[in-house]
Write a protein that holds these residues in place. Structure first.
Motif, PDB file in Angstrom:
ATOM      1  N   TYR A 130      -2.051  -2.472  63.046  1.00  0.00           N
ATOM      2  CA  TYR A 130      -1.302  -2.174  64.164  1.00  0.00           C
ATOM      3  C   TYR A 130      -0.218  -3.149  64.530  1.00  0.00           C
ATOM      4  O   TYR A 130       1.190  -2.645  64.988  1.00  0.00           O
ATOM      5  CB  TYR A 130      -2.191  -1.796  65.291  1.00  0.00           C
ATOM      6  N   GLU A 131      -0.307  -4.461  64.728  1.00  0.00           N
ATOM      7  CA  GLU A 131       0.461  -5.433  65.118  1.00  0.00           C
ATOM      8  C   GLU A 131       1.218  -6.109  64.176  1.00  0.00           C
ATOM      9  O   GLU A 131       2.311  -6.892  64.384  1.00  0.00           O
ATOM     10  CB  GLU A 131      -0.271  -6.462  65.828  1.00  0.00           C
ATOM     11  N   LYS A 132       1.345  -5.675  62.843  1.00  0.00           N
ATOM     12  CA  LYS A 132       1.987  -6.292  61.822  1.00  0.00           C
ATOM     13  C   LYS A 132       3.176  -5.316  61.726  1.00  0.00           C
ATOM     14  O   LYS A 132       3.378  -4.129  61.593  1.00  0.00           O
ATOM     15  CB  LYS A 132       1.030  -6.376  60.608  1.00  0.00           C
ATOM     16  N   GLN A 133       4.361  -5.987  60.826  1.00  0.00           N
ATOM     17  CA  GLN A 133       5.591  -5.353  60.762  1.00  0.00           C
ATOM     18  C   GLN A 133       5.857  -5.274  59.246  1.00  0.00           C
ATOM     19  O   GLN A 133       6.955  -5.117  59.005  1.00  0.00           O
ATOM     20  CB  GLN A 133       6.694  -6.218  61.700  1.00  0.00           C
ATOM     21  N   GLY A 134       4.868  -5.662  58.407  1.00  0.00           N
ATOM     22  CA  GLY A 134       5.177  -5.170  57.112  1.00  0.00           C
ATOM     23  C   GLY A 134       4.474  -6.148  56.177  1.00  0.00           C
ATOM     24  O   GLY A 134       3.599  -6.995  56.740  1.00  0.00           O
ATOM     25  N   ILE A 135       4.532  -6.295  54.718  1.00  0.00           N
ATOM     26  CA  ILE A 135       3.975  -6.999  53.957  1.00  0.00           C
ATOM     27  C   ILE A 135       4.934  -7.531  52.938  1.00  0.00           C
ATOM     28  O   ILE A 135       6.039  -7.089  52.277  1.00  0.00           O
ATOM     29  CB  ILE A 135       2.961  -6.260  52.996  1.00  0.00           C
ATOM     30  N   LYS A 136       4.833  -9.003  52.819  1.00  0.00           N
ATOM     31  CA  LYS A 136       5.904  -9.595  51.674  1.00  0.00           C
ATOM     32  C   LYS A 136       5.365  -9.450  50.423  1.00  0.00           C
ATOM     33  O   LYS A 136       4.198  -9.316  49.948  1.00  0.00           O
ATOM     34  CB  LYS A 136       5.865 -11.232  52.296  1.00  0.00           C
ATOM     35  N   ALA A 137       6.297  -9.443  49.687  1.00  0.00           N
ATOM     36  CA  ALA A 137       6.231  -9.703  48.196  1.00  0.00           C
ATOM     37  C   ALA A 137       5.373 -10.554  47.735  1.00  0.00           C
ATOM     38  O   ALA A 137       5.515 -11.855  48.125  1.00  0.00           O
ATOM     39  CB  ALA A 137       7.632  -9.419  47.273  1.00  0.00           C
ATOM     40  N   GLY A 138       4.236 -10.533  46.678  1.00  0.00           N
ATOM     41  CA  GLY A 138       3.548 -11.641  46.500  1.00  0.00           C
ATOM     42  C   GLY A 138       2.226 -11.495  47.381  1.00  0.00           C
ATOM     43  O   GLY A 138       1.588 -12.596  47.145  1.00  0.00           O
ATOM     44  N   GLU A 139       2.098 -10.792  48.704  1.00  0.00           N
ATOM     45  CA  GLU A 139       1.248 -11.476  49.583  1.00  0.00           C
ATOM     46  C   GLU A 139      -0.212 -10.634  49.175  1.00  0.00           C
ATOM     47  O   GLU A 139      -0.128  -9.443  48.830  1.00  0.00           O
ATOM     48  CB  GLU A 139       1.642 -10.669  50.985  1.00  0.00           C
ATOM     49  N   PRO A 140      -1.041 -11.446  49.353  1.00  0.00           N
ATOM     50  CA  PRO A 140      -2.569 -10.789  49.080  1.00  0.00           C
ATOM     51  C   PRO A 140      -2.777  -9.664  50.074  1.00  0.00           C
ATOM     52  O   PRO A 140      -2.587  -9.693  51.146  1.00  0.00           O
ATOM     53  CB  PRO A 140      -3.273 -12.063  49.356  1.00  0.00           C
ATOM     54  N   VAL A 141      -3.474  -8.619  49.441  1.00  0.00           N
ATOM     55  CA  VAL A 141      -3.951  -7.387  50.284  1.00  0.00           C
ATOM     56  C   VAL A 141      -5.153  -7.009  49.766  1.00  0.00           C
ATOM     57  O   VAL A 141      -5.645  -7.325  48.655  1.00  0.00           O
ATOM     58  CB  VAL A 141      -2.753  -6.234  49.825  1.00  0.00           C
ATOM     59  N   VAL A 142      -5.712  -6.138  50.523  1.00  0.00           N
ATOM     60  CA  VAL A 142      -7.059  -5.535  50.248  1.00  0.00           C
ATOM     61  C   VAL A 142      -6.717  -3.819  50.088  1.00  0.00           C
ATOM     62  O   VAL A 142      -6.167  -3.418  50.997  1.00  0.00           O
ATOM     63  CB  VAL A 142      -8.144  -5.692  51.112  1.00  0.00           C
ATOM     64  N   VAL A 143      -7.043  -3.572  48.872  1.00  0.00           N
ATOM     65  CA  VAL A 143      -6.583  -2.055  48.296  1.00  0.00           C
ATOM     66  C   VAL A 143      -8.337  -1.492  48.540  1.00  0.00           C
ATOM     67  O   VAL A 143      -9.097  -1.660  47.921  1.00  0.00           O
ATOM     68  CB  VAL A 143      -6.251  -1.954  47.012  1.00  0.00           C
ATOM     69  N   THR A 144      -8.249  -0.388  49.222  1.00  0.00           N
ATOM     70  CA  THR A 144      -9.432   0.574  49.413  1.00  0.00           C
ATOM     71  C   THR A 144      -9.120   1.551  48.505  1.00  0.00           C
ATOM     72  O   THR A 144      -8.276   2.480  48.478  1.00  0.00           O
ATOM     73  CB  THR A 144      -9.546   1.249  50.715  1.00  0.00           C
ATOM     74  N   LEU A 145      -9.974   1.801  47.457  1.00  0.00           N
ATOM     75  CA  LEU A 145     -10.040   2.570  46.424  1.00  0.00           C
ATOM     76  C   LEU A 145     -10.211   3.860  46.720  1.00  0.00           C
ATOM     77  O   LEU A 145     -11.199   4.323  47.834  1.00  0.00           O
ATOM     78  CB  LEU A 145     -10.992   2.218  45.132  1.00  0.00           C
ATOM     79  N   PHE A 146      -9.651   4.898  46.393  1.00  0.00           N
ATOM     80  CA  PHE A 146      -9.998   6.634  46.467  1.00  0.00           C
ATOM     81  C   PHE A 146     -10.919   6.840  45.855  1.00  0.00           C
ATOM     82  O   PHE A 146     -11.180   6.390  44.629  1.00  0.00           O
ATOM     83  CB  PHE A 146      -8.669   7.338  46.119  1.00  0.00           C
TER      84      PHE A 146
END
Length: 402
Positions: free
Chosen positions: A386-402
């Motif tokens: 909610y409070e974030k304005q985006g993700i940078k290229a190369g930034e670590p992320v958590v992917v929830t799998l379908f």
């Protein structure tokens, strides 16, 4: 409808649904019928597995210290004491300088603390065995409780039982398990523009995608879906079908008719039902802002967006947990490209995954919420808070799998 503009955070919507819709009832089923069911409680072992030390190889049970220094050029000599029989307690005690033949799975005799593979031995006559390789204490042996310890939690509540889990529970002598009941879920598609999938759409018409994606999602989550067909924008007909679906099920999913268009009658009809209480109408999230929920006595109707992507995402985030489904699998990755987001809402970005030299790489799968194939192209989603304005290229992320 001014309620639409009083949007709630996704966490608040989830909490409201959880408090309004207790988890499914619990039932006991035979272990052989438990595949694919979700455990309602932890399963704790009442015993050690194995309950006796056993060999993992065909060979000879020995005292490990008697084999130290053995080699092909200078083998150790041990006195053969006899054979350990499968499924029987040994009547042999291995003393210093002695050994006994033991099959894979056989019970280690008293005095022995290791087993030498038959490939590294040679029998000389009736009473002598040559040892060509040393073993350490506990080598080629499964100790008491090494597989499962008494008092250990072997499967936690909320776990989806797989074939291998049934095998573990069978080894513990567990005949019946407590699982969540398969909750009945009614599914209704609404809108004059929706057609059965076997028909050819005309101008302004689309086939009924949501009934099928929701049915599959409910089945995957451990529920029992029941389709109530396509209901046009007709107040009387929609009220009739909602009454039927609520009579048959504790949870009803209504796709379409949740926005603020003048033809969207769902909320008005729901609020006219006896005992109806509006939980929310609008979520600060993308996709899925027009999602709504109404409690009708002890039952729940969740109005999902008509767009297939938003509909499916909101089911995963809001409805799937209500069925007792286990938490989805999450993996770590790095974002391939920068992604902009708008502070003040939770974004759920569909991504595809590739295993590259630096590890898993998540690539955004772009498309408007009305585009259907982007869900099939995606492996999972990334939550942009909610409070974030985006993700940078190369930034670590958590992917929830379908």
């Amino acid at each position: 409808m001014p309620e639409f503009f009083k949007v709630v955070r996704i966490e608040e919507a989830q909490a409201l649904l959880r408090s309004s819709f207790p988890l499914p009832r619990i039932e006991e089923v035979e272990l052989g019928e438990a595949l694919g069911r979700v455990l309602a409680t932890d399963v704790v072992s009442r015993e050690n597995i194995p309950s006796f030390p056993r060999s993992t190889v065909d060979g000879y049970a020995v005292k490990a210290q008697d084999t130290f220094g053995s080699s092909e050029s200078m083998p150790g000599f041990l006195t053969y004491k006899g054979e350990i029989l499968m499924g029987a307690e040994p009547d042999i005690v291995v003393e210093t300088g002695e050994c006994a033949w033991i099959p894979t799975g056989g019970m280690l005799p008293p005095g022995a603390d290791a087993a030498v593979m038959v490939e590294y031995t040679e029998r000389l006559g009736d009473d002598t065995v040559l040892i060509n390789r040393p073993v350490g204490p506990g080598e080629n042996v499964v100790r008491v409780g090494e597989d499962v310890r008494q008092g250990e939690v072997v499967c936690r509540g909320g776990h989806w039982l797989r074939p291998q889990d049934l095998g573990v529970l069978a080894s513990l002598g567990i005949v019946r398990v407590s699982v969540f009941c398969r909750e009945g879920v009614g599914i209704i598609s609404s809108g004059d523009e929706i057609l059965p999938i076997e028909e050819v759409p005309g101008p302004g018409q689309v086939r009924d995608v949501n009934s099928y994606s929701l049915k599959g999602a409910v089945l995957e989550a451990g529920g029992r879906p029941q389709l109530y067909g396509i209901i046009p924008d007709d107040a009387g007909r929609l009220r009739e079908v909602l009454d039927k679906a609520l009579h048959d099920n504790r949870l009803v999913l209504l796709s379409g008719g949740s926005s603020v268009g003048y033809r969207d009658l769902s909320l008005e009809i729901l609020m006219s039902l006896p005992g109806a209480e509006l939980l929310f109408h609008g979520i600060a999230a993308r996709p899925g802002k027009p999602t709504m929920a109404v409690r009708v006595d002890d039952r729940l109707v969740v109005g999902l967006p008509g767009h297939p992507v938003a509909c499916y995402m909101m089911f995963l985030l809001l409805c799937r947990p209500l069925l007792g489904a286990p938490d989805p699998v999450k993996v770590r990755a790095v974002m391939k490209s920068a992604v902009a987001s708008q502070a003040g809402r939770d974004d759920y970005l569909r991504v595809s995954l590739r295993d590259e030299s630096e590890g898993l790489v998540a690539t955004p799968v772009y498309g408007k919420s009305g585009l259907i194939k982007i869900m099939a192209q995606a492996d999972g989603y990334v939550h942009i808070p909610y409070e974030k304005q985006g993700i940078k290229a190369g930034e670590p992320v958590v992917v929830t799998l379908f």
